[in-house]
Design a protein around this motif. Structure first.
Motif, PDB file in Angstrom:
ATOM      1  N   GLN A   6       0.476 -18.926   0.668  1.00  7.02           N
ATOM      2  CA  GLN A   6      -0.610 -18.318   1.440  1.00  7.02           C
ATOM      3  C   GLN A   6      -0.774 -19.076   2.753  1.00  7.02           C
ATOM      4  O   GLN A   6      -1.009 -20.276   2.759  1.00  7.02           O
ATOM      5  CB  GLN A   6      -1.917 -18.346   0.656  1.00  7.02           C
ATOM      6  N   LYS A   7      -0.655 -18.349   3.843  1.00  7.06           N
ATOM      7  CA  LYS A   7      -0.741 -18.975   5.165  1.00  7.06           C
ATOM      8  C   LYS A   7      -1.792 -18.333   6.047  1.00  7.06           C
ATOM      9  O   LYS A   7      -2.131 -18.855   7.085  1.00  7.06           O
ATOM     10  CB  LYS A   7       0.612 -18.890   5.872  1.00  7.06           C
ATOM     11  N   GLY A   8      -2.234 -17.165   5.690  1.00  6.31           N
ATOM     12  CA  GLY A   8      -3.181 -16.466   6.550  1.00  6.31           C
ATOM     13  C   GLY A   8      -2.710 -15.075   6.840  1.00  6.31           C
ATOM     14  O   GLY A   8      -2.677 -14.231   5.951  1.00  6.31           O
ATOM     15  N   SER A   9      -2.310 -14.806   8.052  1.00  8.26           N
ATOM     16  CA  SER A   9      -1.979 -13.453   8.489  1.00  8.26           C
ATOM     17  C   SER A   9      -0.730 -12.893   7.819  1.00  8.26           C
ATOM     18  O   SER A   9       0.282 -13.569   7.690  1.00  8.26           O
ATOM     19  CB  SER A   9      -1.776 -13.420  10.002  1.00  8.26           C
ATOM     20  N   HIS A  10      -0.845 -11.637   7.434  1.00  8.06           N
ATOM     21  CA  HIS A  10       0.270 -10.908   6.825  1.00  8.06           C
ATOM     22  C   HIS A  10       0.048  -9.433   7.110  1.00  8.06           C
ATOM     23  O   HIS A  10      -1.070  -8.940   7.003  1.00  8.06           O
ATOM     24  CB  HIS A  10       0.292 -11.171   5.314  1.00  8.06           C
ATOM     25  N   ASP A  11       1.093  -8.731   7.517  1.00 11.57           N
ATOM     26  CA  ASP A  11       0.992  -7.307   7.815  1.00 11.57           C
ATOM     27  C   ASP A  11       1.438  -6.478   6.622  1.00 11.57           C
ATOM     28  O   ASP A  11       2.444  -6.801   5.981  1.00 11.57           O
ATOM     29  CB  ASP A  11       1.861  -6.938   9.022  1.00 11.57           C
ATOM     30  N   ILE A  12       0.680  -5.431   6.348  1.00 14.09           N
ATOM     31  CA  ILE A  12       1.033  -4.489   5.283  1.00 14.09           C
ATOM     32  C   ILE A  12       0.861  -3.070   5.808  1.00 14.09           C
ATOM     33  O   ILE A  12       0.087  -2.825   6.732  1.00 14.09           O
ATOM     34  CB  ILE A  12       0.180  -4.687   4.009  1.00 14.09           C
ATOM     35  N   ALA A  13       1.591  -2.144   5.222  1.00  9.30           N
ATOM     36  CA  ALA A  13       1.483  -0.726   5.575  1.00  9.30           C
ATOM     37  C   ALA A  13       0.638  -0.025   4.521  1.00  9.30           C
ATOM     38  O   ALA A  13       0.915  -0.134   3.331  1.00  9.30           O
ATOM     39  CB  ALA A  13       2.871  -0.100   5.650  1.00  9.30           C
ATOM     40  N   ILE A  14      -0.376   0.691   4.965  1.00 13.19           N
ATOM     41  CA  ILE A  14      -1.249   1.430   4.057  1.00 13.19           C
ATOM     42  C   ILE A  14      -0.628   2.807   3.816  1.00 13.19           C
ATOM     43  O   ILE A  14      -0.485   3.609   4.730  1.00 13.19           O
ATOM     44  CB  ILE A  14      -2.668   1.587   4.639  1.00 13.19           C
ATOM     45  N   LEU A  15      -0.262   3.064   2.573  1.00 14.97           N
ATOM     46  CA  LEU A  15       0.420   4.304   2.219  1.00 14.97           C
ATOM     47  C   LEU A  15      -0.533   5.431   1.850  1.00 14.97           C
ATOM     48  O   LEU A  15      -0.191   6.607   1.982  1.00 14.97           O
ATOM     49  CB  LEU A  15       1.366   4.059   1.042  1.00 14.97           C
ATOM     50  N   GLY A  16      -1.706   5.073   1.346  1.00 17.86           N
ATOM     51  CA  GLY A  16      -2.632   6.111   0.920  1.00 17.86           C
ATOM     52  C   GLY A  16      -3.975   5.537   0.519  1.00 17.86           C
ATOM     53  O   GLY A  16      -4.221   4.337   0.648  1.00 17.86           O
ATOM     54  N   TYR A  17      -4.810   6.408   0.007  1.00 17.80           N
ATOM     55  CA  TYR A  17      -6.170   6.024  -0.363  1.00 17.80           C
ATOM     56  C   TYR A  17      -6.633   6.891  -1.519  1.00 17.80           C
ATOM     57  O   TYR A  17      -6.130   7.995  -1.730  1.00 17.80           O
ATOM     58  CB  TYR A  17      -7.121   6.174   0.822  1.00 17.80           C
ATOM     59  N   ASN A  18      -7.591   6.366  -2.261  1.00 16.62           N
ATOM     60  CA  ASN A  18      -8.237   7.122  -3.324  1.00 16.62           C
ATOM     61  C   ASN A  18      -9.728   6.831  -3.213  1.00 16.62           C
ATOM     62  O   ASN A  18     -10.189   5.765  -3.644  1.00 16.62           O
ATOM     63  CB  ASN A  18      -7.697   6.707  -4.695  1.00 16.62           C
ATOM     64  N   ASN A  19     -10.452   7.747  -2.607  1.00 18.45           N
ATOM     65  CA  ASN A  19     -11.884   7.521  -2.395  1.00 18.45           C
ATOM     66  C   ASN A  19     -12.681   7.616  -3.690  1.00 18.45           C
ATOM     67  O   ASN A  19     -13.768   7.060  -3.780  1.00 18.45           O
ATOM     68  CB  ASN A  19     -12.425   8.483  -1.347  1.00 18.45           C
ATOM     69  N   SER A  20     -12.156   8.277  -4.700  1.00 19.39           N
ATOM     70  CA  SER A  20     -12.839   8.336  -5.990  1.00 19.39           C
ATOM     71  C   SER A  20     -12.842   6.964  -6.667  1.00 19.39           C
ATOM     72  O   SER A  20     -13.810   6.594  -7.330  1.00 19.39           O
ATOM     73  CB  SER A  20     -12.161   9.345  -6.917  1.00 19.39           C
ATOM     74  N   ASN A  21     -11.750   6.223  -6.490  1.00 15.15           N
ATOM     75  CA  ASN A  21     -11.640   4.875  -7.073  1.00 15.15           C
ATOM     76  C   ASN A  21     -11.922   3.784  -6.057  1.00 15.15           C
ATOM     77  O   ASN A  21     -11.862   2.605  -6.393  1.00 15.15           O
ATOM     78  CB  ASN A  21     -10.235   4.650  -7.641  1.00 15.15           C
ATOM     79  N   SER A  22     -12.179   4.156  -4.815  1.00 16.18           N
ATOM     80  CA  SER A  22     -12.417   3.217  -3.713  1.00 16.18           C
ATOM     81  C   SER A  22     -11.264   2.231  -3.558  1.00 16.18           C
ATOM     82  O   SER A  22     -11.457   1.021  -3.454  1.00 16.18           O
ATOM     83  CB  SER A  22     -13.739   2.464  -3.905  1.00 16.18           C
ATOM     84  N   THR A  23     -10.040   2.768  -3.522  1.00 15.47           N
ATOM     85  CA  THR A  23      -8.857   1.918  -3.369  1.00 15.47           C
ATOM     86  C   THR A  23      -7.955   2.423  -2.249  1.00 15.47           C
ATOM     87  O   THR A  23      -8.013   3.588  -1.855  1.00 15.47           O
ATOM     88  CB  THR A  23      -8.021   1.864  -4.665  1.00 15.47           C
ATOM     89  N   TYR A  24      -7.133   1.491  -1.751  1.00 17.65           N
ATOM     90  CA  TYR A  24      -6.044   1.809  -0.843  1.00 17.65           C
ATOM     91  C   TYR A  24      -4.752   1.420  -1.548  1.00 17.65           C
ATOM     92  O   TYR A  24      -4.721   0.485  -2.352  1.00 17.65           O
ATOM     93  CB  TYR A  24      -6.132   1.014   0.467  1.00 17.65           C
TER      94      TYR A  24
END
Length: 106
Positions: free
Chosen positions: A45-63
């Motif tokens: 763990q160093k701090g900054s890391h980039d990730i790509a958000i593929l989708g979302y589920n607002n019913s479960n409040s997740t990405y």
């Protein structure tokens, strides 16, 4: 890029919904890796890391995101590459607490 302090949780959600549904492009976010579930226990763990958000589920409040760092000493010591899930509130916090580097990137 939308940097911390200029991004709200509701704007993040709206922007992710728009990009993934309208443009069919995964937005990239810069986060503090300590908040990512697959980085728990990682000695890298160093701090900054980039990730790509593929989708979302607002019913479960997740990405859903794609992790590019993997297990092992030569990598990031995460639980593994691939598709992962994170709560929407934790992702927002990971952006806001990224030592000034967090952002939603287009």
């Amino acid at each position: 890029a939308v940097s911390p302090g200029n991004l709200s949780a509701s704007n993040l959600q709206s922007d992710i919904e728009y990009d993934t549904s309208s443009y069919r492009v995964p937005p990239v976010v810069s986060v503090n890796d300590k908040y990512l579930p697959d980085w728990q226990g990682s000695g890298a763990q160093k701090g900054s890391h980039d990730i790509a958000i593929l989708g979302y589920n607002n019913s479960n409040s997740t990405y859903t995101y794609y992790e590019t760092c993997g297990p092992g000493g030569a990598a990031c010591q995460t639980s593994g590459y691939g598709i992962k899930t994170i709560s929407q509130s934790v992702l927002y916090k990971a952006i806001e607490d990224d030592n000034g580097n967090g952002a939603l990137i287009w």
